[in-house]
Motif scaffolding. Structure first.
Motif, PDB file in Angstrom:
ATOM      1  N   UNK A  70       1.497   6.556   5.049  1.00 15.23           N
ATOM      2  CA  UNK A  70       2.777   7.152   4.664  1.00 15.23           C
ATOM      3  C   UNK A  70       3.645   6.180   3.878  1.00 15.23           C
ATOM      4  N   UNK A  71       3.637   4.887   4.280  1.00 14.25           N
ATOM      5  CA  UNK A  71       4.479   3.922   3.594  1.00 14.25           C
ATOM      6  C   UNK A  71       3.998   3.658   2.167  1.00 14.25           C
ATOM      7  N   UNK A  72       2.697   3.807   1.940  1.00 17.66           N
ATOM      8  CA  UNK A  72       2.168   3.657   0.576  1.00 17.66           C
ATOM      9  C   UNK A  72       2.589   4.854  -0.275  1.00 17.66           C
ATOM     10  N   UNK A  73       2.505   6.046   0.319  1.00 20.61           N
ATOM     11  CA  UNK A  73       2.952   7.246  -0.393  1.00 20.61           C
ATOM     12  C   UNK A  73       4.415   7.123  -0.794  1.00 20.61           C
ATOM     13  N   UNK A  74       5.246   6.619   0.116  1.00 18.71           N
ATOM     14  CA  UNK A  74       6.665   6.438  -0.189  1.00 18.71           C
ATOM     15  C   UNK A  74       6.864   5.448  -1.328  1.00 18.71           C
ATOM     16  N   UNK A  75       6.053   4.395  -1.362  1.00 20.30           N
ATOM     17  CA  UNK A  75       6.177   3.402  -2.426  1.00 20.30           C
ATOM     18  C   UNK A  75       5.840   4.011  -3.791  1.00 20.30           C
ATOM     19  N   UNK A  76       4.815   4.862  -3.815  1.00 20.07           N
ATOM     20  CA  UNK A  76       4.462   5.540  -5.071  1.00 20.07           C
ATOM     21  C   UNK A  76       5.583   6.483  -5.502  1.00 20.07           C
ATOM     22  N   UNK A  77       6.097   7.262  -4.540  1.00 16.27           N
ATOM     23  CA  UNK A  77       7.187   8.196  -4.841  1.00 16.27           C
ATOM     24  C   UNK A  77       8.408   7.454  -5.363  1.00 16.27           C
TER      25      UNK A  77
END
Length: 652
Positions: A582-589
Motif C-alpha cells: 500500500x505504501x508503494x502505491x501511495x508513493x506512485x499516486x
C-alpha cells in the motif's frame, strides 16, 4: 368492516329492484336502516373521491412522447406542441432578456426579487424596482466610462452567485451590451485568453451612475446576449455565442412542457447556488424572473446550503446529480441499523408505487412517518427539482422522487443549445432516459460507423436544430464548423438511443470525453499523457463517469524501472511484492499528482486512488488496438471490479 355493515343483507336484498316505475317511490319504500347505510356509504365515497391523491395529467401520451418529422432525416419533435413550427418564445411580451425582466417587474410591481443573507441572519431582499434602478445606474456608469451601448461591447463578470451578478447582467441587457461570465475553474491561463479575446471591463462590483443616467437601449431578439466560454478539455476555451432569442426559446420550451402542471408564478422562490457562469442555472432563473418570482442566493459556502434552504424555504431547486447523490448518502447514513435501513427502503417502495402511477404528494402516511424530516430539511415547500449537467443515478433519482414529495425533472443539453434540448415529460417519472425533445428544437441521430452506432437502429450521435442553437464560437470559425453543419444542425458528440416511447437515452460519447457528476468535462487521454511521465509508470488507464465526482486509475508499473525507483524511496522486495504494498502505491499516486499539479491540472482532473496491475496491456489480452492504442470500453469492463472497489474505498 364499516363497508360490510353498510352493505348489510337487508340493503343487498333491497337493491334487487322491484318493478316500480317511480324511483322516488322505490327509495321511500326502503327501510330506514338501509337509507342511513346508503347515506353513510355515499358520504364515505364522496370524501374518498374528493380527497384521493390525483395523478398528474401528462401533456401528451407517455407512450408516444416524440414523433418523426417529414423532410428532416428522421428527426424527432416534441408531441407537446401542436404547431408545425418550433417554439421561439412563450410570452409575446418577453422576446429578449430585457423584456423578460420587464415582464416580471410588471407582474410583481415592487415585490421582492433578489435575496441574500449573512450567517445566522434572515434573508434581506432587493425589490424588482430597486434592482432595475441599480442596473440602469451601473449601465450608465459603464457608458460614461467609454463603453458602447451595442452588441460589440463585451463586459466580463467574475463573481460568486450574489445579487450583484444579476444586476450586472441586467445592466448589460438594458443597454444592449454582451455579458461574458468568468469563473475560477477556468484557470488563470484560460481567463487571460478570454480577456484578451474581447473583454474591456471586469465587474468585481457594481458602480452607480446616478449623475449620468442614460435612457435604456433595449436589444432585439437576434442580438447577442452572452458569450459563455467552455472550460474545455484541450486547447483554448471556446466562446459560445448566444442571442437573446436563443435563451428565450430555450426556457420557453421548458415552460411549454410544464405549463399544465407546475407553471412558475409570483410566489415561487428559487435557491441559487449553482454557478451563474453556467447556462443551466441562469435558464431556470430566467423562467422565475419572467413570472415575478424571487431568487435567494446561498451564503457562498456549500457547507451552509442546508441552513440557507431551511431559512429561504424555496419552491424551485436546480441541482446537479452530485448533490442528489450526497443527499441520498446522508439519508441512508442516518439509517444506521439494518432495521432502519429496511424500513426506509420499504417506505420508499410503497411511496414509489404512487410515483409510478403519476401521483406526487407530500402528505401520505409514509411522508408523515418517514419523509417529513427530509422534506423539512430542504425548507418544506419544494414543488420542483430540476437536475442537469450530468446523468443522474437511476436508484438515487427513484428514491428521491418518492422521498422528497415534489416533481423531479431531468434535463439534457449543453451550452451550444443554450442549456437544454430534452426534458422529462410531466407524469413520466421513470428513470434511465433524459426525456423527449423540447418544443423549441428537433433532435436527430446520425451514424457513427466507427463505433457501430447507426440511425437505422435508432442509435447515433445526437444532433440538435432549432432557435435555441447557438450562432457559433467567438472568433473561431474552424471549431464552429466542426460543431455546426451547413444545415444548422449542432453535433453534440454524445451518442443517444431512441426508446420506444420517444424518449432519449444517452449511451456513449463519440470522443473520449465525459462529464463528472458535478458537470465538469474530463479528457482522460490528456491526463494520461501527463501521468505517463511518472518514472515508475509504464501504462495507465484513467477512469471516470457521470455518476462519480472524481477519477480513479489503473497503473501498470515498468518492470525494469519500478524496482530501482522503489528502492530509492526506501522500499524493498521483488516486482510482485512491491505491487502489493500500500505504501508503494501511495508513493506512485503522490508522484502522479505532483506531475498533474506541475502541468496545471485542476483538482477534479486528478485521480483520487489507483489500482496497481502487474500485467501489461497488450494486443493479445485485448486491451490494446493493433496500433497500440488503449481500448477504453474493454479496459473499463476488464477492470470493473477493481474500479468499483476504488470508488468504494474513496466513499468510506
Amino acid at each position: 368492516m364499516l363497508i360490510e355493515k353498510m352493505l348489510s343483507r337487508d340493503l343487498l336484498l333491497s337493491l334487487q329492484l322491484p318493478e316500480l316505475d317511480d324511483l322516488g317511490q322505490f327509495i321511500q319504500s326502503l327501510p330506514t336502516s338501509t337509507l342511513v347505510g346508503l347515506g353513510v356509504l355515499t358520504t364515505v365515497l364522496a370524501y374518498w373521491f374528493v380527497a384521493r391523491p390525483r395523478a398528474i395529467i401528462p401533456p401528451c401520451d407517455l407512450w408516444h412522447q416524440s414523433q418523426e418529422v417529414e423532410m428532416e432525416d428522421g428527426a424527432h419533435k416534441s408531441m407537446i406542441s401542436n404547431s408545425s413550427k418550433l417554439l421561439s418564445y412563450y410570452h409575446e411580451d418577453a422576446k429578449t432578456m430585457y423584456e423578460v425582466f420587464q415582464r416580471g417587474l410588471h407582474i410583481t410591481g415592487d415585490g421582492p426579487f433578489l435575496g441574500s443573507r449573512l450567517p445566522s441572519q434572515p434573508y434581506k431582499w432587493l425589490s424588482y424596482k430597486e434592482v432595475f434602478s441599480r442596473a440602469e445606474h451601473l449601465g450608465s456608469g459603464l457608458l460614461s466610462h467609454g463603453c458602447q451601448p451595442n452588441t460589440d461591447q463585451f463586459i466580463g463578470v467574475f463573481a460568486q452567485n450574489r445579487p450583484e451578478w444579476i444586476i450586472s447582467e441586467l445592466a448589460c441587457y438594458t443597454y444592449s451590451m454582451v455579458v461574458v461570465p468568468l469563473y475560477d475553474t477556468l484557470g488563470p491561463d484560460a481567463i487571460r485568453y478570454i480577456i484578451n479575446t474581447g473583454l474591456k471591463y471586469n465587474l468585481h462590483m457594481y458602480a452607480l451612475g446616478r449623475e449620468h443616467c442614460r435612457k435604456p437601449v433595449p436589444p432585439q431578439p437576434d442580438d447577442l446576449s452572452i458569450v459563455c466560454f467552455t472550460s474545455g478539455t484541450t486547447g483554448n476555451p471556446k466562446g459560445v455565442m448566444l442571442t437573446h432569442g436563443n435563451v428565450v426559446a430555450d426556457f420557453g420550451g421548458f415552460l411549454k412542457v410544464t405549463d399544465k402542471v407546475i407553471f412558475p408564478n409570483q410566489d415561487d422562490v428559487l435557491i441559487s447556488f449553482l454557478p451563474l457562469a453556467h447556462m443551466f442555472e441562469r435558464l431556470i432563473e430566467s423562467a422565475v424572473i419572467c413570472h415575478g418570482g424571487r431568487i435567494g442566493f446561498f451564503q457562498g459556502d456549500i457547507h451552509f446550503l442546508p441552513d440557507d434552504m431551511k431559512t429561504l424555504r424555496p419552491t424551485i431547486f436546480p441541482v446537479v446529480p452530485r448533490l442528489l447523490n450526497r443527499m441520498y448518502d446522508k439519508i441512508f447514513s442516518q439509517a444506521n441499523t439494518p432495521l432502519k435501513c429496511w424500513l426506509l427502503n420499504f417506505a420508499a417502495k410503497r411511496k414509489g408505487a404512487e410515483v409510478s402511477r403519476g401521483v406526487i404528494r407530500s402528505d401520505s402516511i409514509w411522508d408523515k412517518i418517514f419523509f417529513h424530516k427530509i422534506q423539512a430539511s430542504l425548507g418544506g415547500r419544494l414543488r420542483m427539482i430540476i437536475t442537469g449537467a450530468a446523468p443522474a443515478s437511476l436508484s438515487v433519482l427513484g428514491f428521491l422522487r418518492a422521498a422528497l414529495g415534489c416533481q423531479v425533472y431531468e434535463a439534457y443539453g449543453q451550452k451550444e443549445c443554450t442549456a437544454g434540448c430534452t426534458f422529462t415529460t410531466p407524469g413520466d417519472w421513470t428513470s434511465g432516459h433524459v426525456g423527449a425533445p423540447l418544443p423549441c428544437n428537433l433532435i436527430k441521430l446520425v451514424d457513427v460507423a466507427e463505433k457501430n452506432y447507426f440511425a437505422a437502429k435508432r442509435e447515433g450521435e445526437i444532433c440538435v436544430k432549432g432557435p435555441n442553437v447557438f450562432k457559433g464560437y467567438l472568433k473561431d470559425p474552424v471549431r464552429t464548423t466542426e460543431m455546426l453543419d451547413a444545415d444548422g444542425w449542432l453535433h453534440t458528440g454524445d451518442i443517444g438511443k431512441w426508446l420506444p416511447n420517444g424518449t432519449l437515452r444517452i449511451i456513449d460519447r463519440k470522443k473520449h470525453i465525459f462529464k463528472l457528476a458535478q458537470g465538469e468535462y474530463i479528457s482522460p487521454e490528456k491526463i494520461e499523457n501527463i501521468y505517463i511521465r511518472s518514472e515508475p509508470v509504464s501504462q495507465l488507464y484513467v477512469h471516470g463517469d457521470s455518476l462519480q465526482s472524481c477519477l480513479v486509475g489503473i497503473v501498470v508499473p515498468d518492470p525494469e524501472v519500478f524496482p530501482s525507483w522503489a528502492q530509492k524511496k526506501g522500499f524493498g522486495g521483488c516486482f510482485g511484492e512491491l505491487c502489493d504494498k500500500k505504501e508503494v502505491k501511495k508513493a506512485i499516486l503522490d508522484d502522479m499528482v505532483r506531475l498533474g499539479k506541475a502541468s496545471g491540472l485542476h483538482s477534479f482532473e486528478q485521480v483520487k486512488d489507483i489500482h496497481i496491475h502487474k500485467e501489461m496491456f497488450s494486443i493479445q489480452n485485448g486491451l490494446l488496438t493493433p496500433t497500440l492504442k488503449a481500448k477504453r470500453p474493454e479496459l473499463k469492463e476488464y477492470f470493473k471490479t477493481e474500479i468499483e472497489q476504488l470508488y468504494s474505498n474513496i466513499s468510506m
